[in-house]
Each structure stands twice: as C-alpha cells, then as structure tokens.
Design a protein around this motif. Sequence first.
Motif, short mmCIF file in Angstrom:
data_model
loop_
_atom_site.label_atom_id
_atom_site.label_comp_id
_atom_site.label_asym_id
_atom_site.label_seq_id
_atom_site.Cartn_x
_atom_site.Cartn_y
_atom_site.Cartn_z
N PHE A 1 0.83 -1.19 0.00
CA PHE A 1 0.00 0.00 0.00
C PHE A 1 0.87 1.24 0.00
O PHE A 1 2.08 1.17 0.11
N GLN A 2 0.19 2.38 -0.10
CA GLN A 2 0.88 3.67 -0.10
C GLN A 2 -0.08 4.69 0.50
O GLN A 2 -1.27 4.66 0.22
N PHE A 3 0.46 5.56 1.33
CA PHE A 3 -0.35 6.58 1.99
C PHE A 3 0.12 7.95 1.50
O PHE A 3 1.25 8.35 1.78
N PRO A 4 -0.74 8.69 0.78
CA PRO A 4 -0.31 9.96 0.20
C PRO A 4 -0.09 11.08 1.23
O PRO A 4 0.73 11.96 1.01
N GLN A 5 -0.82 11.04 2.33
CA GLN A 5 -0.77 12.11 3.32
C GLN A 5 -0.36 11.58 4.69
O GLN A 5 -0.72 10.46 5.06
N PRO A 6 0.33 12.40 5.49
CA PRO A 6 0.61 12.00 6.88
C PRO A 6 -0.70 11.84 7.65
O PRO A 6 -1.71 12.48 7.35
N GLY A 7 -0.69 10.98 8.64
CA GLY A 7 -1.87 10.75 9.47
C GLY A 7 -1.65 9.55 10.36
O GLY A 7 -0.62 8.88 10.31
N GLU A 8 -2.66 9.28 11.19
CA GLU A 8 -2.59 8.14 12.08
C GLU A 8 -3.80 7.26 11.83
O GLU A 8 -4.92 7.75 11.71
N TYR A 9 -3.57 5.96 11.74
CA TYR A 9 -4.62 5.01 11.43
C TYR A 9 -4.67 3.92 12.50
O TYR A 9 -3.63 3.37 12.87
N ALA A 10 -5.88 3.61 12.95
CA ALA A 10 -6.06 2.47 13.85
C ALA A 10 -6.04 1.20 13.01
O ALA A 10 -6.52 1.18 11.88
N MET A 11 -5.46 0.15 13.57
CA MET A 11 -5.39 -1.13 12.87
C MET A 11 -5.93 -2.24 13.78
O MET A 11 -5.17 -2.88 14.50
N PRO A 12 -7.25 -2.44 13.78
CA PRO A 12 -7.83 -3.50 14.61
C PRO A 12 -7.82 -4.85 13.90
O PRO A 12 -7.69 -4.92 12.68
N CYS A 13 -7.97 -5.90 14.68
CA CYS A 13 -8.17 -7.24 14.13
C CYS A 13 -9.66 -7.36 13.80
O CYS A 13 -10.51 -7.06 14.63
N ARG A 14 -9.97 -7.77 12.60
CA ARG A 14 -11.37 -7.89 12.16
C ARG A 14 -11.85 -9.34 12.05
O ARG A 14 -12.89 -9.60 11.48
N GLU A 15 -11.06 -10.27 12.59
CA GLU A 15 -11.46 -11.68 12.60
C GLU A 15 -11.52 -12.13 14.05
O GLU A 15 -10.52 -12.04 14.76
N PHE A 16 -12.67 -12.59 14.50
CA PHE A 16 -12.79 -13.00 15.90
C PHE A 16 -11.76 -14.08 16.20
O PHE A 16 -11.72 -15.12 15.54
N CYS A 17 -10.92 -13.83 17.20
CA CYS A 17 -9.81 -14.75 17.50
C CYS A 17 -9.80 -15.21 18.94
O CYS A 17 -8.84 -15.83 19.39
N GLY A 18 -10.84 -14.91 19.69
CA GLY A 18 -10.92 -15.36 21.07
C GLY A 18 -11.45 -14.29 21.99
O GLY A 18 -11.86 -13.21 21.56
N ALA A 19 -11.38 -14.57 23.29
CA ALA A 19 -11.97 -13.70 24.31
C ALA A 19 -11.38 -12.29 24.33
O ALA A 19 -12.06 -11.33 24.62
N GLY A 20 -10.11 -12.13 24.03
CA GLY A 20 -9.47 -10.82 24.06
C GLY A 20 -9.46 -10.11 22.72
O GLY A 20 -8.79 -9.09 22.55
N HIS A 21 -10.23 -10.61 21.76
CA HIS A 21 -10.25 -10.05 20.40
C HIS A 21 -10.57 -8.55 20.39
O HIS A 21 -9.95 -7.80 19.64
#
Length: 173
Positions: free
Chosen positions: A124-144
Amino acid sequence: MNWRKLRTFLLTLLVLSLIPATRYYQIDVPLVGFLRGSQIDPLTLHLAGEFVESNLGTEQDADGSVTVRMIAEQYLFIPHCILVPAGVPVHLRITSADAVHSLAINGTNYKVEVLPGSIAEAQFQFPQPGEYAMPCREFCGAGHYAMRSRLQVVARDQFPALRAGERGNCAPQ
C-alpha cells in the motif's frame, strides 16, 4: 408422509454439510499454506529467521520503499505501532503465531487475512501523513476486542533515516 421425512432429512444434511464450508479459513489446516504463498512454522517463527523480534518493524529498502514485518498473536500485533513515510510504497509481511487474524487499516480499504503457517503480503501507499487504527477484524478469542495496533504516517522529511539492519517503529528514539 415419507416425502416430508426425506425432505427434512435432506435439508438437515445440507445445512450440516455447509457449516464446515463456511468455517474454512478459521480451521488451522496445514494445507492452507499451499494456497497462500510462503510457509513458516508458527511455533518457532520468533526464534530464528525473518520474524525474530529484532527484525520486526519498518525497514528502509534500497529503492526508497519500506518493508514492514509484523506478527499477529492473541491478542496483539507486534510491533504495536508502525511508522512509515507518506508517499512511499509500503510492503507488509505479516504472519500469525496462533490463530486466524485479519489486520484492517481504518479509513482505508486495506485489509490482510493472516493465517498461521503462512506469510501474508500486501502493498500500500499513503499519500498524506496521518494516524490510522489497525484492529483485528477476525474474531480470534476472548481478548479479540482489545487486539489493536496503529500506523503512523509521517512526512518523508520527518521519517528517520534507517541504517542497514536497523528497524523503525513509533517508540521515541
């Protein structure tokens, strides 16, 4: 009466046979590695090779692009924060140590399925500076619900110059 029993039996059989088909990517089948590029042993990936702790994070490539290496495991992404420059191609290499995960980058269409025993790759490539959240989108257990990471995109001139073998992340220098 017999047709009704036969119809009920066939419908039940159909439903029961479809359940495993819908769970294909959630089952840790060793053959999945053949479908998804490079293979790696999830039990020893942190001991030697590409995914040892000292090799995780952002690496500057000779052509100016960056390569990011990450590990997904219950219930965190390692490293927790990734630093990349804006306007530069980013090559992501990620694997899982335990279960199926899905790394999504909020605010974009980027999403990577991560399977144990294989190395997932994305660009990928990001044209502008910024901050992005990156969550897990696949249920993987109790602490998902708490499995999150973040991506910090900075202007090229603010991205630290990394020497060969040096890895970058969001930690203060």
